[in-house]
Design an enzyme around this catalytic site. Structure first.
Site, mmCIF file in Angstrom:
data_model
loop_
_atom_site.group_PDB
_atom_site.id
_atom_site.type_symbol
_atom_site.label_atom_id
_atom_site.label_comp_id
_atom_site.label_asym_id
_atom_site.label_seq_id
_atom_site.Cartn_x
_atom_site.Cartn_y
_atom_site.Cartn_z
ATOM 1 N N TYR A 178 1.735 -53.638 34.404
ATOM 2 C CA TYR A 178 2.403 -54.702 34.900
ATOM 3 C C TYR A 178 1.751 -55.697 34.739
ATOM 4 C CZ TYR A 178 4.991 -57.266 38.629
ATOM 5 O OH TYR A 178 5.523 -58.455 39.198
ATOM 6 N N TRP A 184 3.809 -59.745 47.065
ATOM 7 C CA TRP A 184 4.264 -58.927 48.156
ATOM 8 C C TRP A 184 5.728 -59.645 48.505
ATOM 9 C CZ3 TRP A 184 0.276 -56.636 51.741
ATOM 10 C CH2 TRP A 184 -0.723 -56.139 51.053
#
Ligand SMILES: NC(=O)c1ccc[n+]([C@@H]2O[C@H](COP(=O)([O-])OP(=O)(O)OC[C@H]3O[C@@H](n4cnc5c(N)ncnc54)[C@H](OP(=O)(O)O)[C@@H]3O)[C@@H](O)[C@H]2O)c1
Length: 303
Positions: free
Chosen positions: A146, A168
């Site tokens: 990723y 996040w």
């Protein structure tokens, strides 16, 4: 006259909040006090077109030019991505197609249409070996499929494109750690979270407002955007649990090596972002993640 922005990934957790702001609505969990430039976001200067996978599947790269060309954008914001970090380890070709090849094609098409291109990337481009938060001059060294696919996408962008790296991300209208821990707190089922992964939590609504400011400014290059403050996943889970009325021992601290099964993808031990360029651009510091998370949890309760 208003400018036309096309938002790709309009149904994702950042996309729904950005579309709300562009329609003049404060999304659930959005701040009523803070804004990047110290003044209210000006939705009146934008006509927004939200695109989902149904209208444009980024794995079909050939369709990008036709879809965007028909919409005559001044700005294109790409919030769509292959975001399944662990699954990407076994589906590298799909991750590359969406996060790399499509981003390069979006950049190329935007140039040909005379539109500014803003795309969102990730803290997982870093290897996590730094003792200090990463600013925009730090050298990426991704540790996962990723992360590598997002970094390769960054490298296919032109210098005029704006690349917003964030980390996040948590939205009110999505399933993430905030919702998981809040649900477990409600059913009094204690949780365990790692202390050895450190980052900068970012609420989707605050990120959306930052993206809107950068759409107007079009600075080009990489800009790190996150909420203020550094935390581990244990810190985030503990904050949520205590906000939801549980005591400090509701969340047990563990380390990544304790996870069973081990996650497929390696994650950086320290991927906190320093917002050097954001400061240089003269924007107001983003809210602390405690403030942002409190807003998210209140909005979740009200939903
Ligand atoms: N979430 C995080 O913690 C985090 C951290 C750092 C950076 N970022 C980056 O921030 C950006 C926004 O993330 P997010 O959390 O809002 O992601 P998200 O909620 O997972 O949304 C991603 C969107 O991409 C769409 N998409 C996936 N594959 C597609 C395809 N082949 N064609 C068209 N659309 C496709 C999805 O549509 P469907 O719903 O139809 O699948 C979804 O709406 C992404 O670039 C992500 O890499 C996220």
């Amino acid at each position: 006259m208003s400018q036309r922005v096309v938002v790709i990934g309009a149904a994702g957790q950042v996309g729904v909040d950005l579309m709300d702001y562009l329609r003049g609505i404060t999304p659930p969990g959005g701040s009523s006090k803070w804004s990047p430039a110290g003044t209210a976001a000006n939705s009146a200067s934008w006509t927004a077109v939200g695109i989902t996978r149904a209208q444009l599947d980024l794995t079909v790269t050939d369709s990008i030019e036709g879809v965007l060309g028909g919409l005559r954008p001044d700005v294109v914001v790409n919030l769509a991505a292959y975001t399944a970090v662990d699954r990407a380890e076994s589906e590298p070709a799909t991750a590359q197609r969406i996060n790399t090849v499509a981003v390069g094609e979006l950049s190329r098409v935007c140039e040909s249409l005379g539109a500014h291109f803003l795309t969102v990337s990730t803290d997982y481009v870093f290897d996590g070996r730094s003792a200090e938060p990463y600013d925009e001059t730090a050298l990426p060294h991704p540790q996962s499929v990723y992360g590598a696919s997002k970094r390769d996408g960054e490298l296919l962008c032109r210098p005029d494109d704006t690349i917003v790296r964030t980390s996040w991300v948590m939205g009110v209208r999505a399933r993430n750690i905030a919702h998981i821990v809040a649900q477990r707190a409600a059913s009094n089922e204690p949780v365990r979270f790692v202390t050895d992964q450190i980052g900068t939590p970012t609420m989707a609504a605050d990120l959306a407002l930052c993206v809107m400011a950068l759409m107007e400014r079009r600075p080009g290059g990489v800009v790190h955007v996150a909420n203020t403050g550094v935390a581990s996943w244990f810190d985030v889970a503990s904050f949520v649990a205590m906000h939801e009325g549980r005591s400090a021992d509701f969340v047990s601290p563990i380390v990544t090596a304790d996870l069973d099964p081990q996650p497929a993808a390696a994650r950086p031990a320290m991927s906190a972002l320093a917002m050097r360029r954001w400061e240089e651009l003269g924007y107001v510091a983003t809210p602390h993640w405690h403030d942002a998370m409190s807003r998210l949890l209140e909005a979740r309760r009200d939903a």
